[in-house]
Design a protein around this motif. Structure first.
Motif, PDB file in Angstrom:
ATOM      1  N   TRP A 126      31.241  35.406  40.358  1.00 29.33           N
ATOM      2  CA  TRP A 126      31.531  36.420  39.342  1.00 29.33           C
ATOM      3  C   TRP A 126      31.970  37.747  39.955  1.00 29.33           C
ATOM      4  CZ3 TRP A 126      27.256  36.174  34.989  1.00 29.33           C
ATOM      5  CH2 TRP A 126      27.233  34.881  34.470  1.00 29.33           C
ATOM      6  N   ASP A 127      31.929  37.879  41.293  1.00 33.03           N
ATOM      7  CA  ASP A 127      32.451  39.098  41.903  1.00 33.03           C
ATOM      8  C   ASP A 127      33.960  38.992  42.110  1.00 33.03           C
ATOM      9  OD1 ASP A 127      32.809  37.464  44.067  1.00 33.03           O
ATOM     10  OD2 ASP A 127      31.287  38.386  45.315  1.00 33.03           O
ATOM     11  N   ASP A 128      34.596  38.086  41.422  1.00 29.55           N
ATOM     12  CA  ASP A 128      36.052  37.902  41.378  1.00 29.55           C
ATOM     13  C   ASP A 128      36.615  37.235  42.629  1.00 29.55           C
ATOM     14  OD1 ASP A 128      35.520  39.464  39.224  1.00 29.55           O
ATOM     15  OD2 ASP A 128      36.944  41.047  39.679  1.00 29.55           O
ATOM     16  N   THR A 129      35.769  36.818  43.545  1.00 29.87           N
ATOM     17  CA  THR A 129      36.300  36.290  44.794  1.00 29.87           C
ATOM     18  C   THR A 129      35.957  34.814  44.960  1.00 29.87           C
ATOM     19  OG1 THR A 129      34.320  36.778  46.080  1.00 29.87           O
ATOM     20  CG2 THR A 129      35.966  38.531  45.895  1.00 29.87           C
ATOM     21  N   VAL A 130      36.726  34.200  45.837  1.00 29.58           N
ATOM     22  CA  VAL A 130      36.432  32.857  46.320  1.00 29.58           C
ATOM     23  C   VAL A 130      36.200  32.989  47.822  1.00 29.58           C
ATOM     24  CG1 VAL A 130      37.311  30.525  46.622  1.00 29.58           C
ATOM     25  CG2 VAL A 130      37.888  31.806  44.555  1.00 29.58           C
ATOM     26  N   LYS A 145      40.587  37.273  47.300  1.00 30.91           N
ATOM     27  CA  LYS A 145      40.283  38.247  46.245  1.00 30.91           C
ATOM     28  C   LYS A 145      41.559  38.695  45.555  1.00 30.91           C
ATOM     29  CE  LYS A 145      40.048  41.568  49.955  1.00 30.91           C
ATOM     30  NZ  LYS A 145      39.411  42.677  50.597  1.00 30.91           N
ATOM     31  N   GLU A 146      42.040  37.883  44.674  1.00 31.72           N
ATOM     32  CA  GLU A 146      43.182  38.286  43.845  1.00 31.72           C
ATOM     33  C   GLU A 146      42.854  38.243  42.363  1.00 31.72           C
ATOM     34  OE1 GLU A 146      46.895  36.370  44.555  1.00 31.72           O
ATOM     35  OE2 GLU A 146      46.772  36.670  46.725  1.00 31.72           O
ATOM     36  N   HIS A 147      41.908  37.420  42.003  1.00 32.59           N
ATOM     37  CA  HIS A 147      41.539  37.362  40.584  1.00 32.59           C
ATOM     38  C   HIS A 147      40.975  38.712  40.160  1.00 32.59           C
ATOM     39  CE1 HIS A 147      42.328  33.216  39.588  1.00 32.59           C
ATOM     40  NE2 HIS A 147      41.729  32.797  40.684  1.00 32.59           N
ATOM     41  N   THR A 148      41.218  39.034  38.898  1.00 34.11           N
ATOM     42  CA  THR A 148      40.737  40.314  38.383  1.00 34.11           C
ATOM     43  C   THR A 148      39.544  40.132  37.451  1.00 34.11           C
ATOM     44  OG1 THR A 148      42.351  40.175  36.612  1.00 34.11           O
ATOM     45  CG2 THR A 148      42.980  41.410  38.561  1.00 34.11           C
ATOM     46  N   TYR A 149      39.013  38.955  37.411  1.00 41.79           N
ATOM     47  CA  TYR A 149      37.803  38.743  36.628  1.00 41.79           C
ATOM     48  C   TYR A 149      37.042  37.586  37.270  1.00 41.79           C
ATOM     49  CZ  TYR A 149      34.871  39.080  32.480  1.00 41.79           C
ATOM     50  OH  TYR A 149      33.816  39.281  31.631  1.00 41.79           O
ATOM     51  N   CYS A 150      35.869  37.304  36.756  1.00 41.65           N
ATOM     52  CA  CYS A 150      35.013  36.270  37.337  1.00 41.65           C
ATOM     53  C   CYS A 150      35.800  34.990  37.626  1.00 41.65           C
ATOM     54  CB  CYS A 150      33.893  35.909  36.365  1.00 41.65           C
ATOM     55  SG  CYS A 150      32.960  37.296  35.744  1.00 41.65           S
ATOM     56  N   PHE A 164      43.813  24.666  47.782  1.00 39.49           N
ATOM     57  CA  PHE A 164      42.848  24.584  46.679  1.00 39.49           C
ATOM     58  C   PHE A 164      43.346  25.401  45.507  1.00 39.49           C
ATOM     59  CE2 PHE A 164      41.440  28.393  48.885  1.00 39.49           C
ATOM     60  CZ  PHE A 164      41.023  29.238  47.882  1.00 39.49           C
ATOM     61  N   ALA A 165      42.722  25.161  44.368  1.00 47.46           N
ATOM     62  CA  ALA A 165      43.067  25.887  43.138  1.00 47.46           C
ATOM     63  C   ALA A 165      41.831  26.646  42.667  1.00 47.46           C
ATOM     64  CB  ALA A 165      43.518  24.914  42.053  1.00 47.46           C
ATOM     65  N   SER A 166      42.047  27.798  42.065  1.00 40.84           N
ATOM     66  CA  SER A 166      40.939  28.546  41.478  1.00 40.84           C
ATOM     67  C   SER A 166      41.333  28.997  40.085  1.00 40.84           C
ATOM     68  CB  SER A 166      40.578  29.754  42.353  1.00 40.84           C
ATOM     69  OG  SER A 166      41.641  30.675  42.378  1.00 40.84           O
ATOM     70  N   VAL A 167      40.351  29.047  39.200  1.00 35.52           N
ATOM     71  CA  VAL A 167      40.588  29.509  37.829  1.00 35.52           C
ATOM     72  C   VAL A 167      39.577  30.598  37.507  1.00 35.52           C
ATOM     73  CG1 VAL A 167      41.578  27.367  36.999  1.00 35.52           C
ATOM     74  CG2 VAL A 167      39.121  27.711  36.858  1.00 35.52           C
ATOM     75  N   SER A 168      39.998  31.464  36.589  1.00 37.08           N
ATOM     76  CA  SER A 168      39.214  32.676  36.378  1.00 37.08           C
ATOM     77  C   SER A 168      39.243  33.107  34.925  1.00 37.08           C
ATOM     78  CB  SER A 168      39.800  33.780  37.260  1.00 37.08           C
ATOM     79  OG  SER A 168      39.435  35.049  36.773  1.00 37.08           O
ATOM     80  N   GLY A 169      38.363  34.041  34.633  1.00 31.12           N
ATOM     81  CA  GLY A 169      38.368  34.668  33.333  1.00 31.12           C
ATOM     82  C   GLY A 169      39.577  35.549  33.079  1.00 31.12           C
ATOM     83  N   ASP A 170      40.375  35.808  34.117  1.00 34.51           N
ATOM     84  CA  ASP A 170      41.605  36.573  33.896  1.00 34.51           C
ATOM     85  C   ASP A 170      42.733  35.666  33.413  1.00 34.51           C
ATOM     86  OD1 ASP A 170      42.524  35.201  36.078  1.00 34.51           O
ATOM     87  OD2 ASP A 170      42.633  36.915  37.423  1.00 34.51           O
TER      88      ASP A 170
ATOM     89  N   ILE B  48      32.512  41.369  52.731  1.00 35.97           N
ATOM     90  CA  ILE B  48      31.729  41.526  51.508  1.00 35.97           C
ATOM     91  C   ILE B  48      32.522  42.388  50.545  1.00 35.97           C
ATOM     92  CG2 ILE B  48      29.635  42.523  50.529  1.00 35.97           C
ATOM     93  CD1 ILE B  48      28.130  41.564  52.910  1.00 35.97           C
ATOM     94  N   VAL B  49      32.820  41.812  49.387  1.00 40.30           N
ATOM     95  CA  VAL B  49      33.578  42.527  48.372  1.00 40.30           C
ATOM     96  C   VAL B  49      32.605  43.006  47.322  1.00 40.30           C
ATOM     97  CG1 VAL B  49      35.429  42.372  46.704  1.00 40.30           C
ATOM     98  CG2 VAL B  49      35.546  41.041  48.806  1.00 40.30           C
ATOM     99  N   SER B  50      32.320  44.286  47.357  1.00 33.05           N
ATOM    100  CA  SER B  50      31.433  44.820  46.321  1.00 33.05           C
ATOM    101  C   SER B  50      32.284  45.281  45.160  1.00 33.05           C
ATOM    102  CB  SER B  50      30.624  45.989  46.884  1.00 33.05           C
ATOM    103  OG  SER B  50      31.481  47.070  47.115  1.00 33.05           O
ATOM    104  N   SER B  51      31.611  45.569  44.096  1.00 30.34           N
ATOM    105  CA  SER B  51      32.370  46.009  42.922  1.00 30.34           C
ATOM    106  C   SER B  51      33.028  47.353  43.179  1.00 30.34           C
ATOM    107  CB  SER B  51      31.437  46.102  41.714  1.00 30.34           C
ATOM    108  OG  SER B  51      30.348  46.936  42.039  1.00 30.34           O
ATOM    109  N   ALA B  52      32.556  48.088  44.226  1.00 29.05           N
ATOM    110  CA  ALA B  52      33.114  49.419  44.492  1.00 29.05           C
ATOM    111  C   ALA B  52      34.516  49.339  45.078  1.00 29.05           C
ATOM    112  CB  ALA B  52      32.209  50.193  45.438  1.00 29.05           C
ATOM    113  N   ASN B  53      34.798  48.297  45.878  1.00 24.38           N
ATOM    114  CA  ASN B  53      36.127  48.263  46.481  1.00 24.38           C
ATOM    115  C   ASN B  53      37.021  47.165  45.917  1.00 24.38           C
ATOM    116  OD1 ASN B  53      35.066  45.993  47.585  1.00 24.38           O
ATOM    117  ND2 ASN B  53      34.790  46.840  49.633  1.00 24.38           N
ATOM    118  N   ARG B  54      36.647  46.681  44.773  1.00 26.18           N
ATOM    119  CA  ARG B  54      37.567  45.772  44.104  1.00 26.18           C
ATOM    120  C   ARG B  54      38.784  46.550  43.659  1.00 26.18           C
ATOM    121  NH1 ARG B  54      33.670  42.891  40.862  1.00 26.18           N
ATOM    122  NH2 ARG B  54      34.009  44.575  39.408  1.00 26.18           N
TER     123      ARG B  54
END
Lengths: 316, 306
Positions: A126-130, A145-150, A164-170, B48-54
């Motif tokens: 949910w931190d938007d990353t894989v 980290k390209e997704h803009t939501y969970c 691989f493929a990833s899907v998101s709330g965006d 570590i990707v925190s919400s601060a540097n998204r």
């Protein structure tokens, strides 16, 4: 076929890639809102019952589990506190988890073990990353980290070790190559959040997505402007989908409408079978890679069912 | 951590190569995953990707207003970023994140969940008269009166069919979403003058609405009682008539009629009982009298007279 009652609400179920009778179930207390979690390793016994091999408890809900592909006793769990835990079934519970990887800053929603190279796994959070992990490193190798939501799911291509493929709330699907700095493809697949995806095991360009908009769509990544098929029939958001390991045209899905559905996306009346054995949200499904048509499902009704496709899961 | 043997081959691996044409992927690199990633120069161990540097991070309030992703969709505020303190409402159904969106609540206004309990519009109708249309009234009372209105049982014939409409009531909740205990958007700001004025008016209208409902129901009950009594009396006339006739036929009248009615010479054929039913003896005589007379003028009586 048998069922198994877990103390907490189920969240995911997976068959072992090593043993046709083994499966793992991830559970979370209080529907995963708050409370503990557990991982249960189960065996189908010859007497058509389900016996528990071992159970591991966690301090937060377990959202997903995956068996390792290079060690028949190793199990990876995605935990709601942001950690990724590795369990060794051969060791006693006091010696587990053998590793707890704490890098995600929010809940980890999904984990998938690389079925081709068999030495790495992905976690979606949910931190938007894989994140990409290998067994031999104490930290993640790479963060996507390209997704803009969970990110709700990240699944390896079953025929390409690096894709691989990833899907998101965006509402986007992203296709990644671990050697590339950016995602290689991105396309909006649904109108609402996408909860799950899976690759066709027999066609490495075919990916299916399941969404809050209650539909399942099958995409060819070479021409993703129009879906290959749209499967409507679930009455509520579709939680997970899985391509059959044995047949190229069959898809299994489970939904918040409490049903598990089998689809044939290549025919007009795609809905082949609807199972309504769960009395709460059906949130976990898997298909046995050894026995064709053997399905497992779990739900918020704390029950794990294993049954042969075409039969009544409740018949015992 | 010992690495075991590889698992049995997957069914799709035994089936051979994929057959749908060339794939848009680069061929897999040999070696381990960590080696491949490090060789490609994309490795970033332990990031570590925190919400601060998204990259897209803004505050939760801003996010709900301005933030859009590449495809023009509004990004909802994340459950854990809500300033609503309760962890139940905040975190919400973990996968309930999905769940929440799926059920269509959590929209920007915070009214999604309770929107059906009457709207501001229906409140306006209420002031205009007839208290029309709120979800409260139309659901509960219209259904209830529909039962009475069916009418088949009492023969009312749809007399009450129209009653559902005016019973609507002013509707609950209306625009006051800040009364919603599940409102994830924090405590409300104090209401303005018009807001409180309208709320008072709403209370007044609600009060009289309830009184009118009570009166209405009493009226209906009274009406039902009266109509039932009236119908009973209406039917009772026939009931008593039949009963009396039966009793009379059984006991009194048969014997009394034989005594009371002398045989009419030259009268039409018929049983004495039948004549009794046709009318009182005097009337019978009055009618039959001249008839016998006429017959006597032109019929055999005449020849007898001659």
């Amino acid at each position: 076929m048998p069922s198994f009652k877990t103390p907490f609400n189920g969240s995911a179920v997976k068959f072992s890639p090593y043993y046709e009778t083994r499966l793992a179930v991830g559970t979370a207390q209080n529907f995963g809102i708050v409370g503990n979690g557990a991982v249960h390793v189960l065996d189908l016994t010859p007497g058509a019952a389900i016996a528990q091999v071992v159970a591991f408890n966690t301090n937060d809900g377990v959202y997903d589990v995956a068996f390792a592909e290079d060690n028949d006793n190793l199990l990876v769990a995605a935990v709601a506190d942001g950690s990724v835990k590795l369990w060794d079934v051969a060791r006693p519970p006091s010696a587990n988890p053998i590793v707890s990887l704490q890098e995600h800053t929010q809940e980890v929603q999904a984990v998938d073990y690389n079925p081709v190279r068999k030495d790495s796994f992905l976690t979606a959070s949910w931190d938007d990353t894989v994140k990409l992990w290998t067994i031999d490193r104490p930290a993640s190798i790479r963060t996507f980290k390209e997704h803009t939501y969970c990110v709700y799911s990240a699944v390896w291509n079953p025929r390409h070790a690096d894709v691989f493929a990833s899907v998101s709330g965006d509402v986007t699907v992203r296709i990644w190559d671990v050697r590339e700095p950016q995602s290689t493809m991105v396309f909006p697949a649904h109108e609402m959040e996408i909860l799950s995806c899976d690759w066709n095991k027999y066609d490495d360009c075919m990916v299916a997505t399941a969404s809050v908009d209650r539909s399942i769509k099958v995409w060819d990544v070479r021409s993703f402007r129009v879906p290959v098929a749209v499967l409507n029939g679930h009455g509520f958001p579709v939680k997970k989908i899985k391509f059959s390991p044995h047949q190229r045209n069959m898809i299994l899905s489970c939904s918040y409408d409490m049903t598990v559905c089998m689809w044939n996306y290549q025919i007009e009346d795609a809905l082949v079978w609807r199972y309504d054995h769960h009395t709460e949200f059906a949130v976990g499904i898997d298909m046995n890679p050894f026995v064709e048509g053997l399905i497992a499902s779990c739900g918020w009704d704390e029950l794990v069912y294993v049954w042969q496709h075409g039969t009544d899961p409740r018949a015992f | 951590m010992a690495t075991g043997s590889n698992p049995p081959p997957k069914p799709w691996e035994q089936a051979g190569a994929s057959s749908s044409g060339p794939a848009p992927f680069k061929p897999s690199s040999p070696g381990s995953t960590s080696g491949v990633v490090e060789a490609s120069g994309t490795a970033k161990p332990g990031e570590i990707v925190s919400s601060a540097n998204r990259p897209d991070t803004v505050s939760a309030a801003d996010r709900s207003v301005v933030n859009r992703n590449a495809f023009g969709r509004n990004i909802p505020s994340r459950p854990w970023e809500s300033n609503y303190g309760n962890s139940y409402g905040g975190v919400g159904y973990n996968s309930g994140l999905n769940y929440q969106t799926g059920y269509g609540s959590g929209s920007g206004t915070g009214m999604g969940m309770y929107g059906s309990y009457g709207s501001y519009g229906s409140y306006g109708n209420g002031l205009g008269g007839a208290y029309g249309g709120g979800g409260y009234g139309s659901n509960m009372y219209r259904g209830g009166y529909g039962m009475y209105g069916g009418g088949g049982m009492y023969g009312g014939g749809g007399m009450y069919n129209g009653m559902g409409g005016p019973m609507g009531g002013p509707g609950m909740g209306g625009p006051y979403a800040d009364g919603d205990p599940n409102n994830p958007y924090g405590p409300p700001s104090p209401p303005g003058f018009w807001m409180s004025f309208l709320r008072v008016m709403s209370g007044v209208v609600d009060f009289f609405g309830r009184i009118s409902v009570l009166i209405e129901q009493n009226t209906h009950a009274f009406h039902m009682l009266m109509s039932a009594l009236l119908q009973l009396f209406d039917r009772s006339g026939m009931l008593y008539g039949e009963l009396a006739r039966f009793v009379l036929r059984l006991l009194g009248i048969r014997t009394r009629s034989r005594k009371a009615q002398p045989p009419i010479p030259g009268g039409p054929p018929g049983h004495p009982d039948q004549m009794l039913i046709e009318g009182p003896p005097q009337q019978q005589k009055l009618i039959e009298g001249p008839k016998a007379g006429w017959d006597n003028v032109w019929g055999e009586g005449g020849s007898k007279a001659q």
